[in-house]
Design an enzyme around this catalytic site. Structure first.
Site, PDB file in Angstrom:
ATOM      1  N   ASP A 178      40.670  38.098  28.190  1.00  0.00           N
ATOM      2  CA  ASP A 178      40.608  39.499  28.600  1.00  0.00           C
ATOM      3  C   ASP A 178      40.426  39.677  30.099  1.00  0.00           C
ATOM      4  OD1 ASP A 178      37.985  38.554  28.563  1.00  0.00           O
ATOM      5  OD2 ASP A 178      37.130  40.470  27.935  1.00  0.00           O
TER       6      ASP A 178
ATOM      7  N   HIS B   5      37.353  34.899  25.382  1.00  0.00           N
ATOM      8  CA  HIS B   5      37.979  33.588  25.571  1.00  0.00           C
ATOM      9  C   HIS B   5      38.246  32.884  24.244  1.00  0.00           C
ATOM     10  CE1 HIS B   5      33.676  33.286  25.288  1.00  0.00           C
ATOM     11  NE2 HIS B   5      33.755  32.022  24.989  1.00  0.00           N
TER      12      HIS B   5
ATOM     13  N   LYS C 277      32.169  41.474  34.470  1.00  0.00           N
ATOM     14  CA  LYS C 277      32.662  40.369  35.277  1.00  0.00           C
ATOM     15  C   LYS C 277      34.150  40.538  35.467  1.00  0.00           C
ATOM     16  CE  LYS C 277      32.210  37.395  31.165  1.00  0.00           C
ATOM     17  NZ  LYS C 277      31.162  38.081  30.402  1.00  0.00           N
TER      18      LYS C 277
ATOM     19  N   ASP D  89      38.227  38.609  32.325  1.00  0.00           N
ATOM     20  CA  ASP D  89      36.949  38.814  33.005  1.00  0.00           C
ATOM     21  C   ASP D  89      36.315  37.511  33.494  1.00  0.00           C
ATOM     22  OD1 ASP D  89      36.129  37.807  30.546  1.00  0.00           O
ATOM     23  OD2 ASP D  89      34.688  39.412  30.132  1.00  0.00           O
TER      24      ASP D  89
ATOM     25  N   ASP E 283      40.776  34.178  31.657  1.00  0.00           N
ATOM     26  CA  ASP E 283      40.653  34.015  30.213  1.00  0.00           C
ATOM     27  C   ASP E 283      41.386  35.105  29.446  1.00  0.00           C
ATOM     28  OD1 ASP E 283      38.861  36.079  30.872  1.00  0.00           O
ATOM     29  OD2 ASP E 283      37.585  35.636  29.158  1.00  0.00           O
TER      30      ASP E 283
END
Length: 548
Positions: free
Chosen positions: A284, A119, A381, A286, A282
C-alpha cells in the site's frame, strides 16, 4: 439529498471474527471477507461507531489487491444508505495509504476508509484488510477501534443501497442514491504535496547528470505514484520503476520491502553494473527500503540520517521539532536528537501512536523498524516520501548512499541492528514463550548474560505525553549496560498463527569496527535470546523464517 433506496440486511449468523480490540483495522484471508455479510458487518460497525458522520465527506480507496473493486462498490452503497454526504474515491478504486491521508487532510474530509493488508501477500488465496482513518488523516485511535470492535460483536443488521455499481475508471462526479461521489486522480494531490516538500529542480538536475536508480514497486500500488513522480516529473530514465503495474496478486511478490522479499532489487544493487540508488515500497506504498551499491540501509539508520540532514529539503529547512521511533527501532535516532537538541520519543509499535505527537507539534519525523518512515506532512508512514527525501539528500550532498551512511556512522557511531522473524507459530506456543519471558523479568536486572550486564528488563509500558492514555504489554525488552538490546514482541499483522519478532541491537562507537557483517556482530545477542527464551523449543524452528 434524497432518501436512498436501501435494503436492511439481517445478519442471521455471527460470521464476524475480528481483530482484537485496539488494533487499527481488520486483516483476514480474502475468502473470509467473501463470506456473506462479513465485510458489511465491519463497515456498518464503522458507521455505527462514528458520531456526526451523517452528511460528511469520506475518502475511499485501496491498494488494488484482489477483492478491492468489489469491496469499494459495497462500501459506496453502504455509505449512501448510512447518510454519508460525499465520497472521494480513487480511480479504479486505487489510493495508496499515504495518499488517503494526504487527501483527507487537503480536502478536510471527515475521515477515510482504506482497503489494504499492507505488506501481506495478495491474490484470491491471499490477504485482504480494511481500516478507518480519522480527520487528521491518521489511523483511528484505540477509543474508536475498540468501539468498532465492540459493535461488531453485537450487530444484527446492516444498511446497503440497492443502487447499481458506478464506473470506477471514469474520472469525475456521479451519485449513488443521491450521495455525491467523485472519482479522483489517485496521484494528483499526493504529487503536488511532494513537490512542495522537496527540491524537485535539484533532483531533476541529478537525473539530467546521468544519475541512475531502480525503484521496485513490487507490482503494488506505489507503481503509478513512482512512475508519475520519478519518471515523468523528475526525469528519471524510463524503466527506473520496476514492476510498476499494480496487480491483484502483486505478480506473486510478497510485497514487503526488505532484503528477503525484494531479492531482485538487492541482487541488482549488488552487481558490478549496479545503479547509483535503489529503493522499494510495499503493497500500500507506506513502507520503504533504501539501497545503495552493495549496501542495504536499515530503517533505523535511514530515519537517523534523514533527521540529521533534514534541512536540505525545503519542507524542513527550518529544522525539526523532534523525532519519534517505535520501541523496537534502534536508538540511532536518539543520538541525532541529542545532537540537534530536540526530544526523541519512544512509542509502541503502530503508527497511530505517532499521531498525537505530530498533532501536538512535538515531533516532525517518525519511524519504525519495519521499514516505515514519515513526517508531519501526513499521518501515515510514506514510502515514496522517504525515497524522495533520500534523492533530495543525494542531490544536495553530491555523495553516494554508502558515503552518507559511513559519514553518519563516523559521527554518531554504528547501531548494528537486525530483526529475526519466526512466522506461523501456534498462538498458544507463542504466548507461552512470552509468558515465560515475563516471569523472568523481576530477577533479571543485574544479571550477566554472556559478556553483557542487564541494566533494564521490562514489558514496555507507554503513557502518551499528550492525552495520558496508557498502553501496556508492548514488548519485552532486555537492555544492557553497554547499550545493547534484545526485544521480543508478537506481531499482529499476519492472518494465520503468530509471528514472533526478535530484535537485536549493539552500539559500536569505534569506526574501525563498523565493517563487520551484521549477523556476526550480533551473534552473542542471538545466543542470549535463545538461552533466555527457548525460541527453538517453543517455535519448533531451528532458524528464523526471515532475517532483516
Amino acid at each position: 439529498m434524497t432518501e436512498p433506496d436501501l435494503t436492511i440486511q439481517t445478519i442471521r449468523t455471527q460470521v464476524f471474527a475480528g481483530q482484537q480490540p485496539g488494533t487499527s483495522g481488520l486483516r483476514k484471508k480474502v475468502t473470509v471477507f467473501q463470506q456473506p455479510g462479513y465485510l458489511e458487518n465491519f463497515v456498518q460497525s464503522i458507521f455505527d461507531s462514528l458520531q456526526g458522520c451523517a452528511g460528511q465527506m469520506l475518502v475511499l480507496g485501496g491498494d488494488g489487491r484482489f477483492h478491492n473493486r468489489q469491496a469499494v462498490q459495497t462500501i459506496l452503497k453502504m455509505a449512501a444508505a448510512n447518510g454519508i454526504g460525499r465520497v472521494l474515491v480513487g480511480q479504479g478504486g486505487i489510493l495508496s495509504t499515504p495518499a488517503v491521508s494526504c487527501v483527507i487532510r487537503k480536502r478536510q474530509a471527515f475521515g477515510g476508509i482504506i482497503l489494504s493488508a499492507s505488506h501481506n501477500p495478495g491474490g484470491a488465496d491471499g490477504d485482504f484488510g480494511i481500516k478507518y482513518n480519522i480527520g487528521n488523516g491518521g489511523p483511528a485511535p484505540e477509543k474508536i477501534t475498540e468501539a468498532i470492535y465492540a459493535r461488531t460483536q453485537a450487530i444484527s443488521e446492516y444498511r446497503i443501497s440497492d443502487a447499481p455499481d458506478i464506473d470506477l475508471d471514469r474520472l469525475g462526479a456521479c451519485a449513488v442514491d443521491g450521495m455525491a461521489v467523485e472519482v479522483i486522480d489517485p496521484v494528483a494531490d499526493y504529487a503536488e504535496q511532494m513537490s512542495q516538500l522537496f527540491d524537485f529542480d535539484a533532483i531533476r538536475k541529478l537525473f539530467a547528470g546521468g544519475f541512475t536508480m531502480r525503484f521496485d514497486a513490487m507490482s503494488a500500488v506505489s507503481g503509478p505514484y513512482a512512475t508519475a513522480i520519478l519518471e515523468r516529473m523528475l526525469g528519471a530514465p524510463r524503466g527506473s520503476v520496476m514492476h510498476g503495474q499494480p496487480l491483484e496478486d502483486f505478480g506473486g511478490h510478497h510485497p514487503d520491502p526488505n532484503p528477503a522479499h525484494a531479492a531482485e532489487l538487492i541482487d541488482l544493487m549488488s552487481g558490478e553494473q549496479a545503479p547509483d540508488f535503489g529503493a522499494a515500497s510495499d503493497g500500500d506504498a507506506d513502507r520503504n527500503m533504501i539501497v545503495g551499491q552493495k549496501l542495504a540501509v536499515t530503517p533505523s539508520d535511514s530515519l537517523a540520517i534523514l533527521a540529521a540532514n533534514a534541512t536540505v529539503a525545503p519542507g524542513y529547512k527550518n529544522g525539526i521539532a523532534g523525532i519519534a521511533r517505535s520501541m523496537p527501532t534502534s536508538c540511532a535516532a536518539d543520538r541525532v536528537a541529542e545532537a540537534l537538541g530536540v526530544p526523541c520519543f519512544e512509542t509502541p509499535t503502530g503508527w497511530k501512536f505517532f499521531g498525537n505527537l505530530l498533532d501536538a507539534g512535538k515531533v516532525t519525523l517518525c519511524g519504525e523498524e519495519s521499514y516505515g518512515t514519515g513526517s508531519s506532512h501526513i499521518r501515515e508512514k510514506d514510502g515514496l516520501w522517504a525515497v524522495l527525501f533520500w534523492l533530495n539528500l543525494l542531490a544536495a550532498s553530491g555523495k553516494s548512499v554508502r558515503e552518507l551512511v559511513q559519514q553518519h556512522w563516523a559521527r554518531f557511531g554504528r547501531n548494528y541492528y537486525s530483526r529475526h522473524d519466526y512466522e506461523g507459530i501456534a498462538t498458544e506456543r507463542a504466548n507461552a514463550l512470552m509468558d515465560g519471558l515475563r516471569a523472568q523479568l523481576p530477577a533479571m536486572k543485574g544479571q550477566m548474560l554472556g559478556s553483557h550486564r542487564v541494566e533494564l528488563a521490562d514489558d514496555f509500558h507507554y503513557a502518551d505525553p499528550v492525552d495520558g492514555s496508557v498502553s501496556s504489554h508492548q514488548g519485552v525488552r532486555i537492555v544492557f549496560d553497554d547499550g545493547a538490546r534484545i526485544v521480543f514482541r508478537l506481531s499482529g499483522t499476519g492472518t494465520s498463527g503468530a509471528t514472533l519478532r526478535v530484535y537485536f541491537e549493539k552500539y559500536e562507537p569505534d569506526s574501525s569496527q563498523h565493517d563487520l557483517p551484521t549477523q556476526q556482530a550480533l551473534a552473542d545477542l542471538v545466543a542470549i535470546a535463545e538461552q533466555i527464551a527457548g525460541i527453538a523449543e517453543h517455535s519448533g524452528m531451528a532458524r528464523p523464517s526471515v532475517i532483516t
